[in-house]
Design a protein around this motif. Structure first.
Motif, mmCIF file in Angstrom:
data_model
loop_
_atom_site.group_PDB
_atom_site.id
_atom_site.type_symbol
_atom_site.label_atom_id
_atom_site.label_comp_id
_atom_site.label_asym_id
_atom_site.label_seq_id
_atom_site.Cartn_x
_atom_site.Cartn_y
_atom_site.Cartn_z
ATOM 1 N N ARG A 173 43.617 -49.279 8.868
ATOM 2 C CA ARG A 173 42.358 -49.069 9.590
ATOM 3 C C ARG A 173 42.511 -49.441 11.053
ATOM 4 O O ARG A 173 43.432 -50.176 11.423
ATOM 5 C CB ARG A 173 41.266 -49.965 8.994
ATOM 6 C CG ARG A 173 41.020 -49.779 7.529
ATOM 7 C CD ARG A 173 40.482 -48.398 7.250
ATOM 8 N NE ARG A 173 40.143 -48.278 5.849
ATOM 9 C CZ ARG A 173 38.927 -48.491 5.366
ATOM 10 N NH1 ARG A 173 37.959 -48.866 6.154
ATOM 11 N NH2 ARG A 173 38.689 -48.344 4.089
ATOM 12 N N PRO A 174 41.547 -48.974 11.880
ATOM 13 C CA PRO A 174 41.577 -49.361 13.294
ATOM 14 C C PRO A 174 41.574 -50.882 13.438
ATOM 15 O O PRO A 174 40.770 -51.569 12.814
ATOM 16 C CB PRO A 174 40.277 -48.775 13.857
ATOM 17 C CG PRO A 174 39.841 -47.735 12.895
ATOM 18 C CD PRO A 174 40.407 -48.104 11.558
ATOM 19 N N GLY A 175 42.477 -51.400 14.213
ATOM 20 C CA GLY A 175 42.537 -52.836 14.449
ATOM 21 C C GLY A 175 43.062 -53.620 13.267
ATOM 22 O O GLY A 175 43.035 -54.847 13.268
ATOM 23 N N GLY A 176 43.528 -52.908 12.221
ATOM 24 C CA GLY A 176 44.119 -53.592 11.083
ATOM 25 C C GLY A 176 43.130 -54.222 10.125
ATOM 26 O O GLY A 176 43.480 -55.127 9.360
ATOM 27 N N ARG B 55 32.513 -59.299 13.799
ATOM 28 C CA ARG B 55 33.335 -60.077 14.745
ATOM 29 C C ARG B 55 34.639 -59.354 15.027
ATOM 30 O O ARG B 55 35.138 -59.336 16.149
ATOM 31 C CB ARG B 55 33.617 -61.478 14.178
ATOM 32 C CG ARG B 55 32.444 -62.433 14.259
ATOM 33 C CD ARG B 55 32.890 -63.881 14.062
ATOM 34 N NE ARG B 55 33.535 -64.131 12.783
ATOM 35 C CZ ARG B 55 32.862 -64.396 11.649
ATOM 36 N NH1 ARG B 55 31.549 -64.437 11.646
ATOM 37 N NH2 ARG B 55 33.510 -64.626 10.529
ATOM 38 N N HIS B 56 35.182 -58.752 13.981
ATOM 39 C CA HIS B 56 36.424 -57.986 14.121
ATOM 40 C C HIS B 56 36.242 -56.850 15.139
ATOM 41 O O HIS B 56 37.086 -56.654 16.019
ATOM 42 C CB HIS B 56 36.836 -57.428 12.751
ATOM 43 C CG HIS B 56 37.929 -56.408 12.802
ATOM 44 N ND1 HIS B 56 39.262 -56.753 12.892
ATOM 45 C CD2 HIS B 56 37.885 -55.059 12.793
ATOM 46 C CE1 HIS B 56 39.980 -55.649 12.934
ATOM 47 N NE2 HIS B 56 39.177 -54.608 12.875
ATOM 48 N N ILE B 57 35.140 -56.113 15.000
ATOM 49 C CA ILE B 57 34.862 -55.013 15.932
ATOM 50 C C ILE B 57 34.783 -55.528 17.363
ATOM 51 O O ILE B 57 35.342 -54.938 18.285
ATOM 52 C CB ILE B 57 33.523 -54.325 15.605
ATOM 53 C CG1 ILE B 57 33.502 -53.767 14.204
ATOM 54 C CG2 ILE B 57 33.251 -53.191 16.576
ATOM 55 C CD1 ILE B 57 32.138 -53.185 13.864
ATOM 56 N N LEU B 58 34.082 -56.657 17.523
ATOM 57 C CA LEU B 58 33.924 -57.225 18.852
ATOM 58 C C LEU B 58 35.273 -57.627 19.434
ATOM 59 O O LEU B 58 35.612 -57.286 20.564
ATOM 60 C CB LEU B 58 33.013 -58.459 18.807
ATOM 61 C CG LEU B 58 31.519 -58.215 18.597
ATOM 62 C CD1 LEU B 58 30.773 -59.547 18.597
ATOM 63 C CD2 LEU B 58 30.963 -57.299 19.678
ATOM 64 N N GLU B 59 36.037 -58.355 18.613
ATOM 65 C CA GLU B 59 37.328 -58.856 19.090
ATOM 66 C C GLU B 59 38.286 -57.730 19.443
ATOM 67 O O GLU B 59 39.088 -57.846 20.371
ATOM 68 C CB GLU B 59 37.957 -59.768 18.029
ATOM 69 C CG GLU B 59 37.325 -61.153 17.999
ATOM 70 C CD GLU B 59 37.563 -61.874 16.670
ATOM 71 O OE1 GLU B 59 38.443 -61.420 15.892
ATOM 72 O OE2 GLU B 59 36.859 -62.871 16.424
ATOM 73 N N GLN B 60 38.202 -56.651 18.689
ATOM 74 C CA GLN B 60 39.108 -55.526 18.934
ATOM 75 C C GLN B 60 38.585 -54.585 20.016
ATOM 76 O O GLN B 60 39.207 -53.562 20.302
ATOM 77 C CB GLN B 60 39.322 -54.732 17.645
ATOM 78 C CG GLN B 60 39.953 -55.521 16.515
ATOM 79 C CD GLN B 60 41.411 -55.835 16.787
ATOM 80 O OE1 GLN B 60 42.132 -55.010 17.350
ATOM 81 N NE2 GLN B 60 41.844 -57.018 16.431
ATOM 82 N N GLY B 61 37.414 -54.901 20.542
ATOM 83 C CA GLY B 61 36.829 -54.041 21.574
ATOM 84 C C GLY B 61 36.416 -52.680 21.052
ATOM 85 O O GLY B 61 36.461 -51.689 21.780
ATOM 86 N N LEU B 62 36.014 -52.621 19.784
ATOM 87 C CA LEU B 62 35.679 -51.334 19.166
ATOM 88 C C LEU B 62 34.203 -50.980 19.252
ATOM 89 O O LEU B 62 33.794 -49.866 18.916
ATOM 90 C CB LEU B 62 36.105 -51.334 17.688
ATOM 91 C CG LEU B 62 37.595 -51.480 17.416
ATOM 92 C CD1 LEU B 62 37.866 -51.730 15.936
ATOM 93 C CD2 LEU B 62 38.340 -50.235 17.874
ATOM 94 N N LEU B 63 33.393 -51.932 19.713
ATOM 95 C CA LEU B 63 31.948 -51.707 19.696
ATOM 96 C C LEU B 63 31.544 -50.528 20.573
ATOM 97 O O LEU B 63 30.728 -49.697 20.200
ATOM 98 C CB LEU B 63 31.205 -52.968 20.147
ATOM 99 C CG LEU B 63 29.727 -53.006 19.777
ATOM 100 C CD1 LEU B 63 29.534 -52.954 18.271
ATOM 101 C CD2 LEU B 63 29.068 -54.247 20.347
ATOM 102 N N ASN B 64 32.173 -50.459 21.731
ATOM 103 C CA ASN B 64 31.836 -49.387 22.654
ATOM 104 C C ASN B 64 32.140 -48.008 22.077
ATOM 105 O O ASN B 64 31.341 -47.087 22.180
ATOM 106 C CB ASN B 64 32.587 -49.593 23.972
ATOM 107 C CG ASN B 64 31.901 -48.862 25.098
ATOM 108 O OD1 ASN B 64 30.681 -48.863 25.169
ATOM 109 N ND2 ASN B 64 32.684 -48.217 25.948
ATOM 110 N N SER B 65 33.284 -47.901 21.411
ATOM 111 C CA SER B 65 33.614 -46.595 20.837
ATOM 112 C C SER B 65 32.660 -46.253 19.688
ATOM 113 O O SER B 65 32.364 -45.088 19.436
ATOM 114 C CB SER B 65 35.069 -46.548 20.376
ATOM 115 O OG SER B 65 35.326 -47.565 19.450
ATOM 116 N N GLN B 66 32.139 -47.289 19.008
ATOM 117 C CA GLN B 66 31.135 -47.038 17.959
ATOM 118 C C GLN B 66 29.874 -46.434 18.571
ATOM 119 O O GLN B 66 29.271 -45.528 18.010
ATOM 120 C CB GLN B 66 30.743 -48.347 17.272
ATOM 121 C CG GLN B 66 31.880 -49.057 16.598
ATOM 122 C CD GLN B 66 31.846 -48.863 15.101
ATOM 123 O OE1 GLN B 66 31.780 -47.732 14.646
ATOM 124 N NE2 GLN B 66 31.913 -49.944 14.356
#
Ligand SMILES: Nc1nc2c(ncn2[C@@H]2O[C@H](COP(=O)(O)OP(=O)(O)OP(=O)(O)O)[C@@H](O)[C@H]2O)c(=O)[nH]1
Ligand SMILES: [Mg+2]
Length: 304
Positions: free
Chosen positions: A212-215, A243-254
């Protein structure tokens, strides 16, 4: 605009009205959305799974947890299977009535396909309004198996797939492609026989699944919703994923994905409307004379 002022002042009836307007594609709703969008940020959790899996019972328990933490919570119950029932029948299916007296909880069902962008568009519009109103956590419950489950992922930050020990539940999930996209798996009704088997099945399948994205490694949990068993663990897993999404910087792409989904929904709905109006062209495709591409070209891009 008076409705806007009332909305900004925190009037819950203004919120309800705004959602109704947005749902029906009313220009006033569009205008409100335009002004309010981008205000606020909520954790959006999608719960999906086959009918009767226990999504509402679980959501009811999760609301309780979120309230204990002092969060303001909203629930959107989306029912793609029943375009005509409105809120009435759905109301019975939402087992969260005890929260209705709590001003920190807002529960709303969506079943209208009338909106611009259809039901999907209405859902995202309602989400934006709820965020702007200041809800910190939003649960989106969708019923049904298939496309709607895949769609929910595009609007939710975290997607929870609710399964049961019932035979065929896991098979359905594989078919619908939800296995690949759910972030958290929960086998509810774990008090019924067969629970352990499905847990093992899921774990085995997930081990073979692509990264998955970011593992992120989706956990497989168990629950007995009416007894609130497994609810703490589920809540914790949801937040861990966030928290995982935040840490991986994935929130913006969501967020971008959500907007893309919205625009696509509107385009689809426009396409459907134009197609209904273009009976003559459809006949020419059916009986020869036009290719589907030519008909589409004329429907979408010809003037008048
Ligand atoms: N035995 C058992 N029954 C449960 C459990 N969770 C929910 N139920 C029951 O299953 C039925 C359906 O629960 P809901 O929460 O309405 O399920 P749902 O997935 O929201 O259903 P729809 O919205 O109609 O798709 C209810 O009668 C619940 O009491 C559980 O963990 N164990
Ligand atoms: Mg339900």
């Amino acid at each position: 605009m008076e409705l806007y002022e009332r909305f900004r002042a925190g009037d819950i009836r203004a919120l309800a009205r705004a959602i109704t307007l947005a749902e029906s594609g009313h220009p006033l709703g569009q205008e409100l959305l335009k002004r309010l969008r981008g205000h606020g940020q909520a954790r959006v959790v999608g719960l999906t799974g086959s009918p009767g899996a226990g999504k509402s019972t679980l959501t009811d328990r999760l609301i309780e947890k979120a309230r204990q933490r002092g969060e303001r919570v909203a629930v959107l119950a989306v029912d793609p299977s029943s375009p005509f029932t409105g809120g009435a029948i759905l109301g019975d299916r939402i087992r969260m009535m005890r929260h209705h007296q709590d001003p920190g909880v807002f529960i709303r069902s969506l079943a209208s396909r009338g909106a611009l962008g259809g039901l999907a568009g209405a859902t995202v519009a309602a989400l934006a309004l709820l965020e702007a109103f200041g809800f910190e956590r939003i649960f989106v419950e969708t019923v049904g198996v298939g496309q709607s489950e895949v769609d929910i992922v595009r609007v939710a930050d975290t997607t929870v797939l609710v399964l049961t020990p019932a035979a065929g539940d896991a098979v359905q999930a594989f078919k619908a492609g939800v296995m690949e996209i759910a972030d958290v798996f929960v086998v509810n009704k774990f008090d019924l026989p067969g629970g352990e088997r499905i847990v093992q099945e899921l774990k085995t399948t997930l081990e073979l699944a692509p990264a998955r994205p970011g593992g992120w490694k989706p956990p497989v949990l168990t629950a007995v919703a009416p007894k609130a068993e497994g609810v703490d663990e589920l809540f914790e897993a949801m937040d861990k994923h966030y928290r995982h999404i935040l840490e991986q910087g994935l929130l913006n792409s969501q967020r971008l994905e959500r907007a893309r989904f919205e625009v696509e929904s509107v385009i689809q709905e426009w396409g459907r409307r134009r197609t209904r109006e273009g009976q003559g062209l459809i006949e020419q495709v059916a009986y020869g004379g036009l290719t589907p591409e030519e008909a589409a070209q004329q429907l979408l891009f010809s003037k008048g």
